[in-house]
Design an enzyme around this catalytic site. Structure first.
Site, PDB file in Angstrom:
ATOM      1  N   SER A 213       0.807  -1.226   0.000  1.00 33.24           N
ATOM      2  CA  SER A 213       0.000   0.000   0.000  1.00 33.24           C
ATOM      3  C   SER A 213       0.838   1.272   0.000  1.00 33.24           C
ATOM      4  O   SER A 213       0.302   2.359  -0.270  1.00 33.24           O
ATOM      5  CB  SER A 213      -0.942   0.013   1.208  1.00 33.24           C
ATOM      6  OG  SER A 213      -0.210   0.135   2.415  1.00 33.24           O
TER       7      SER A 213
ATOM      8  N   LYS B 148       0.817   4.675   6.805  1.00 34.40           N
ATOM      9  CA  LYS B 148       0.272   5.501   5.730  1.00 34.40           C
ATOM     10  C   LYS B 148       0.945   6.876   5.773  1.00 34.40           C
ATOM     11  O   LYS B 148       1.696   7.190   6.685  1.00 34.40           O
ATOM     12  CB  LYS B 148      -1.243   5.684   5.871  1.00 34.40           C
ATOM     13  CG  LYS B 148      -2.055   4.401   5.968  1.00 34.40           C
ATOM     14  CD  LYS B 148      -2.108   3.622   4.674  1.00 34.40           C
ATOM     15  CE  LYS B 148      -2.934   2.343   4.827  1.00 34.40           C
ATOM     16  NZ  LYS B 148      -2.841   1.494   3.612  1.00 34.40           N
TER      17      LYS B 148
END
Length: 304
Positions: free
Chosen positions: A83, A153
């Site tokens: 990701s 993230k």
């Protein structure tokens, strides 16, 4: 004149070059040494402790230091997914700064952060079952944790920011467009798979997105959960500062320059404009009514 009056001694002086005086001095020193020994004194030093006796102590100190470093300073984390490509690859080991949050520092736009699952983000993800050695090494910080449900993230917006991304458009923060291609995965669109906003990030929370936009279940995909897809600052473990392993992947993780562009910190601009819009529309609608009423009153006075 009495004998010896010249020197004041009946015996000749002892001189350093006199063999007899050297021998007598040595004998005296020997006698004094014997006397000290007889009184229980010892001039010999104690033997150093065996290395094998000190080894457990050294290991204990090292483990305590490792635990303190892991708890308060730096912790290693393993990247389990794609990701965050190409910034981070699956299997990378990153070092996370845990010290600055202790001094009240909060996440900033553009930083790559590790945070605990806010609730429901990883409910379908199964965690590995480590053995005893892996658990111990993870506990003291010598190995990334494999049991904790943590995510990594990039921070896009912080408390008070208004974030938005329309289809085929860039991500905007407080009305300022981000230069997304400078850090997202090559070939990805900023948000075509899941447009969002405008969303105002609550105070004390952050809006996060993965750099591999089309392969990241980030804030966009959890807006139905408490917090509207945002993450509490209290859930943030720390900022990832460096890729430490493998060696050929060593690199720092700086903040992209687009997050430092002028005006991006102006959280009031877009909100003020949105607040003024209803008032402006109301004034525009009321003006014709005021003019019409005034015209009627004027015509009435003229007729009378």
């Amino acid at each position: 004149m009495a004998v010896g009056a010249r020197s004041g001694h009946d015996e000749p002086e002892d001189r350093p070059d006199n063999p007899e005086s050297v021998e007598s001095a040595g004998a005296a020193d020997s006698a004094e040494g014997d006397g000290d020994s007889s009184n229980g004194g010892s001039t010999s030093q104690k033997k150093p402790r065996s290395f094998w006796k000190e080894l457990p102590l050294l290991i204990g100190i090292a483990l305590v230091l490792a635990l303190l470093i892991k708890t308060f300073l730096v912790q290693a984390f393993s990247i389990p997914s794609d990701s965050m490509q190409n910034t981070l690859q699956r299997g990378d080991r990153v070092l996370v700064d845990k010290l600055t949050p202790w001094f009240g520092a909060e996440p900033k736009r553009g930083e790559v952060v590790v945070f605990h699952d806010p609730g429901g983000w990883l409910e379908d993800t199964q965690t590995p079952n480590p053995n005893v050695v892996q658990k111990f090494l993870s506990f003291i910080g010598l190995m990334p944790s494999v049991e904790e449900k943590d995510l990594i993230k990039r921070v896009i917006g912080v408390g008070g920011d208004t974030v938005e991304c329309k289809k085929n458009g860039p991500v905007t923060v407080n009305g300022k467009a981000l230069d997304d291609p400078s850090f997202i995965f090559p070939g990805n669109t900023p948000c075509n798979d899941e447009p969002f906003g405008p969303i105002k990030v609550p105070e004390g929370r952050i809006w996060v997105m993965g750099d591999h936009r089309q392969n990241s279940l980030d804030s966009r995909y959890h807006q139905e959960l408490p917090g509207g897809g945002t993450v509490s600052n209290d859930e943030v473990v720390g900022r990832a500062i460096v890729v430490a392993w493998p060696i050929n992947r060593w690199a720092t993780l700086p903040v992209p320059k687009t997050f430092d562009q002028p005006g991006i910190n102006d959280q009031s601009g877009i909100n003020t404009a949105m607040g003024l819009a209803p008032g402006a529309l109301g004034a525009a609608g009321a003006l014709p009514l005021v003019l019409w009423r005034r015209r009627r009153l004027t015509s009435g006075r003229t007729a009378g």
